[in-house]
Design a protein around this motif. Structure first.
Motif, mmCIF file in Angstrom:
data_model
loop_
_atom_site.group_PDB
_atom_site.id
_atom_site.type_symbol
_atom_site.label_atom_id
_atom_site.label_comp_id
_atom_site.label_asym_id
_atom_site.label_seq_id
_atom_site.Cartn_x
_atom_site.Cartn_y
_atom_site.Cartn_z
ATOM 1 N N TYR A 149 -3.708 11.027 -13.771
ATOM 2 C CA TYR A 149 -2.481 10.572 -13.122
ATOM 3 C C TYR A 149 -2.645 10.552 -11.598
ATOM 4 O O TYR A 149 -1.778 10.099 -10.894
ATOM 5 C CB TYR A 149 -1.263 11.404 -13.540
ATOM 6 C CG TYR A 149 -1.548 12.878 -13.773
ATOM 7 C CD1 TYR A 149 -1.686 13.750 -12.703
ATOM 8 C CD2 TYR A 149 -1.688 13.377 -15.072
ATOM 9 C CE1 TYR A 149 -1.948 15.090 -12.912
ATOM 10 C CE2 TYR A 149 -1.958 14.735 -15.291
ATOM 11 C CZ TYR A 149 -2.090 15.590 -14.214
ATOM 12 O OH TYR A 149 -2.366 16.918 -14.412
ATOM 13 N N GLU A 150 -3.791 11.032 -11.121
ATOM 14 C CA GLU A 150 -4.043 11.020 -9.684
ATOM 15 C C GLU A 150 -5.456 10.507 -9.389
ATOM 16 O O GLU A 150 -6.396 10.792 -10.128
ATOM 17 C CB GLU A 150 -3.954 12.443 -9.119
ATOM 18 C CG GLU A 150 -2.593 12.848 -8.648
ATOM 19 C CD GLU A 150 -2.597 14.322 -8.237
ATOM 20 O OE1 GLU A 150 -3.587 14.769 -7.644
ATOM 21 O OE2 GLU A 150 -1.612 15.011 -8.563
ATOM 22 N N MET A 151 -5.538 9.763 -8.295
ATOM 23 C CA MET A 151 -6.822 9.209 -7.885
ATOM 24 C C MET A 151 -6.956 9.436 -6.391
ATOM 25 O O MET A 151 -6.055 9.079 -5.634
ATOM 26 C CB MET A 151 -6.771 7.715 -8.191
ATOM 27 C CG MET A 151 -8.049 6.989 -8.040
ATOM 28 S SD MET A 151 -7.721 5.316 -8.638
ATOM 29 C CE MET A 151 -9.282 4.599 -8.348
ATOM 30 N N ASN A 152 -8.035 10.074 -5.980
ATOM 31 C CA ASN A 152 -8.265 10.394 -4.574
ATOM 32 C C ASN A 152 -7.045 11.071 -3.938
ATOM 33 O O ASN A 152 -6.635 10.747 -2.829
ATOM 34 C CB ASN A 152 -8.658 9.139 -3.777
ATOM 35 C CG ASN A 152 -10.037 8.626 -4.194
ATOM 36 O OD1 ASN A 152 -10.807 9.350 -4.813
ATOM 37 N ND2 ASN A 152 -10.329 7.383 -3.872
ATOM 38 N N GLY A 153 -6.450 12.008 -4.696
ATOM 39 C CA GLY A 153 -5.387 12.848 -4.165
ATOM 40 C C GLY A 153 -4.002 12.236 -4.141
ATOM 41 O O GLY A 153 -3.068 12.846 -3.643
ATOM 42 N N ALA A 154 -3.852 11.031 -4.667
ATOM 43 C CA ALA A 154 -2.530 10.390 -4.674
ATOM 44 C C ALA A 154 -2.222 9.890 -6.081
ATOM 45 O O ALA A 154 -3.143 9.622 -6.858
ATOM 46 C CB ALA A 154 -2.512 9.231 -3.685
ATOM 47 N N PRO A 155 -0.922 9.757 -6.397
ATOM 48 C CA PRO A 155 -0.598 9.204 -7.709
ATOM 49 C C PRO A 155 -1.216 7.804 -7.850
ATOM 50 O O PRO A 155 -1.430 7.102 -6.866
ATOM 51 C CB PRO A 155 0.933 9.119 -7.690
ATOM 52 C CG PRO A 155 1.361 10.075 -6.631
ATOM 53 C CD PRO A 155 0.270 10.095 -5.616
ATOM 54 N N LEU A 156 -1.490 7.422 -9.066
ATOM 55 C CA LEU A 156 -2.114 6.116 -9.308
ATOM 56 C C LEU A 156 -1.233 4.982 -8.817
ATOM 57 O O LEU A 156 -0.014 5.036 -8.952
ATOM 58 C CB LEU A 156 -2.348 5.922 -10.815
ATOM 59 C CG LEU A 156 -3.384 6.798 -11.485
ATOM 60 C CD1 LEU A 156 -3.336 6.563 -12.997
ATOM 61 C CD2 LEU A 156 -4.774 6.500 -10.955
ATOM 62 N N THR A 157 -1.851 3.972 -8.240
ATOM 63 C CA THR A 157 -1.116 2.744 -7.931
ATOM 64 C C THR A 157 -1.120 1.878 -9.195
ATOM 65 O O THR A 157 -1.876 2.127 -10.131
ATOM 66 C CB THR A 157 -1.802 1.975 -6.797
ATOM 67 O OG1 THR A 157 -3.133 1.646 -7.221
ATOM 68 C CG2 THR A 157 -1.872 2.800 -5.520
ATOM 69 N N ALA A 158 -0.268 0.857 -9.181
ATOM 70 C CA ALA A 158 -0.108 0.030 -10.382
ATOM 71 C C ALA A 158 -1.448 -0.529 -10.867
ATOM 72 O O ALA A 158 -1.814 -0.380 -12.032
ATOM 73 C CB ALA A 158 0.870 -1.104 -10.098
ATOM 74 N N TYR A 159 -2.196 -1.140 -9.937
ATOM 75 C CA TYR A 159 -3.433 -1.797 -10.381
ATOM 76 C C TYR A 159 -4.609 -0.843 -10.576
ATOM 77 O O TYR A 159 -5.681 -1.256 -11.007
ATOM 78 C CB TYR A 159 -3.791 -2.957 -9.443
ATOM 79 C CG TYR A 159 -2.944 -4.166 -9.733
ATOM 80 C CD1 TYR A 159 -3.055 -4.821 -10.962
ATOM 81 C CD2 TYR A 159 -2.004 -4.638 -8.824
ATOM 82 C CE1 TYR A 159 -2.273 -5.917 -11.270
ATOM 83 C CE2 TYR A 159 -1.206 -5.739 -9.119
ATOM 84 C CZ TYR A 159 -1.349 -6.374 -10.341
ATOM 85 O OH TYR A 159 -0.566 -7.451 -10.659
#
Lengths: 269, 233
Positions: A213-223
């Motif tokens: 649910y997180e990528m590089n410390g931030a919630p996932l963006t849509a794409y």
């Protein structure tokens, strides 16, 4: 015994015999060579023109399956993808949008987990209630590029353990210790089912396979797959399905989007 | 009086010629794969001098948009590539043929003489040898390159299961570049090899097809030359 011969002397019978022998060997050698060369080209053409199975000529599909057998036999879940310093993580390019709905209602979204023993509908909070793991690994695209990414989420292994749905019996607990009970495959699809991925259960339950649910410390963006996506470092990036709708444990090999398009189904590292 | 001398055994010839279709398919399928991420270039002060590869190259050989096909061929012929290499090395070890191929203490001096001869600086003919110093270096080197291709290939094929190997080679991206450079090495080897075979002439080429070579009485056999070479060290 050989008769005297040499420069200035007329050729002897032995010289003619050597020449005859050489001519014979040359004829035979080049005939064998020529036929072998033709056979090689014919073999290549034969393979290339065999009936395709999911866009790959069937003899090559059989070899990909053999490669998979060898890969699975030598696979160990104890071998981990290399962990990188978090500082080296960057955002990968958005390489595929198939199956992603950027206007998906994230509040109404549910992860549907299915198995022969039942089904469960999970909210993002349910997934986040599982232990959180973070890894910084290479995302390796089948195209040949790679990118270090920090992923955070729940291990698919923990979800399988808590729901019990990866087993025939449906009993919660470590599914990897119950080989007879464990289902051999996992299938993931986007909510619209336009993108779908098939996994062997050993790779799905690898300790670094995360429901992110997180990528590089931030919630996932849509794409990049909000609200929940897969990160599976033991596979090429094509298997890291974005925007998961359904996770299904099954006894038959699930279809796979890129395998249908002529790629290896296993695609494992 | 001319005589025939056995030069290359059937096994040697088989392993040698098997490389032609195997490497052709491996390099062709490798290019189909490389096309999907063709990032390598020779740069000088930040400007691209040569891009691997220009568009005309892909177009001429229809290399674009066949990644899946390339992988399918590559991961089938990798077995033949490895098998041919392993069997060849085992064969040279068991048959003793390695004595003609592996560089020894005279090889570098001899290879230097070969280079002088090929450049026309040394005028006297080279001593008769099955494989001269330059050939020993080239043929042993290309086997080492084969091993390199196998290892760098495995490192990018199974970078997690063989993670130790991938790390040893400098990481996933480094291993991919090494794999690519080794392939350029084969192409260079191939071009020089063809040129040298043409220079050496028909008798030499024919021996790799039929096994025997025409020799002249008075010339030492290859075995005698080898023994004399060892004795002269």
């Amino acid at each position: 015994m050989s008769k005297p011969s040499g420069p200035g002397l007329p050729p002897s019978d032995d010289d003619f015999e050597v020449e005859r022998q050489l001519r014979r060997s040359t004829r035979r050698g080049f005939a064998v060579g020529g036929i072998s060369a033709l056979a090689a080209v014919a073999g290549w053409y034969w393979v290339k023109t065999r009936a395709p199975e999911r866009l790959v000529p069937w003899p090559l599909r059989r070899v990909l399956e053999l490669d998979e057998k060898v890969g699975r036999a030598l696979y160990s879940p104890a071998r981990l993808a290399r962990n990188f310093p978090q500082a080296s993580a960057t955002m990968p390019r958005v390489n595929g949008r198939v199956g992603i709905d950027p206007k998906l209602d994230l509040d109404a979204w549910r992860l549907r987990v299915e198995g022969p023993a039942g089904a469960r509908s999970m909210t993002l909070a349910d997934v986040k209630a599982l232990p959180r793991f973070q890894i910084t690994t290479e995302l390796k695209c089948i195209e040949g590029w790679s990118n270090v990414v920090t992923w955070a989420g729940a291990r698919l292994l923990d979800l399988a353990e808590s729901t019990g749905l990866a087993t025939l019996s449906g009993k919660p607990g470590d599914p990897t210790s119950r080989s007879g009970d464990l289902l051999p495959f996992a299938a993931l699809t986007t909510p619209d089912a336009k993108y779908f991925v098939g996994l062997d259960i050993a790779s799905a339950l690898h300790p670094q396979t995360l429901l992110c649910y997180e990528m590089n410390g931030a919630p996932l963006t849509a794409y990049h797959g909000a609200p929940l996506r897969l990160a599976i470092p033991v596979k090429y990036g094509i298997k890291s399905l974005k925007q998961i709708g359904t996770l299904k444990f099954t006894s038959t090999q699930p279809p796979d989007y890129w395998a249908e398009k002529g790629y290896d189904w296993y695609a494992g590292h | 009086m001319p005589r025939l001398e056995r030069k290359h055994s059937p096994a040697t010839r088989f392993f040698h010629w098997a490389n032609v279709p195997i490497l052709a398919v491996m390099i062709w399928s490798g290019l189909l794969i490389y096309w999907a991420n063709d990032v390598y270039a020779i740069r000088f002060r930040g400007t691209v001098v040569f891009h691997f590869f220009p568009d005309w190259f892909y177009k001429t050989f229809s290399l674009g948009r066949h990644l899946g096909e390339g992988m399918a061929w590559h991961f089938a012929f990798m077995w033949l590539f490895a098998l041919n290499g392993v069997l060849y090395v085992l064969y040279t070890l068991i048959s003793g043929e390695w004595r003609y191929l592996v560089p020894n203490r005279r090889t570098f001096a001899e290879a230097f003489q070969v280079v002088l001869h090929d450049l026309g600086i040394r005028k006297t003919p080279l001593p008769r040898r099955k494989f001269n110093g330059a050939q020993r270096l080239a043929y042993t080197g290309v086997i080492a390159m084969g091993l390199g291709s196998l290892l760098t290939g495995l490192a990018i094929y199974k970078p997690v299961q063989l993670g130790w190997l991938t790390r040893l080679l400098g990481g996933y991206e480094a291993a991919r570049l090494e794999h690519f450079i080794l392939t350029l090495g084969y192409v260079a080897f191939f071009l020089i090899h063809i040129a040298q075979v043409i220079r050496a002439g028909w008798n030499n080429f024919r021996a790799m097809v039929i096994g025997v070579e025409l020799a002249v009485d008075g010339e030492p056999t290859y075995e005698q030359a080898e023994r004399a070479g060892i004795a002269a060290k």
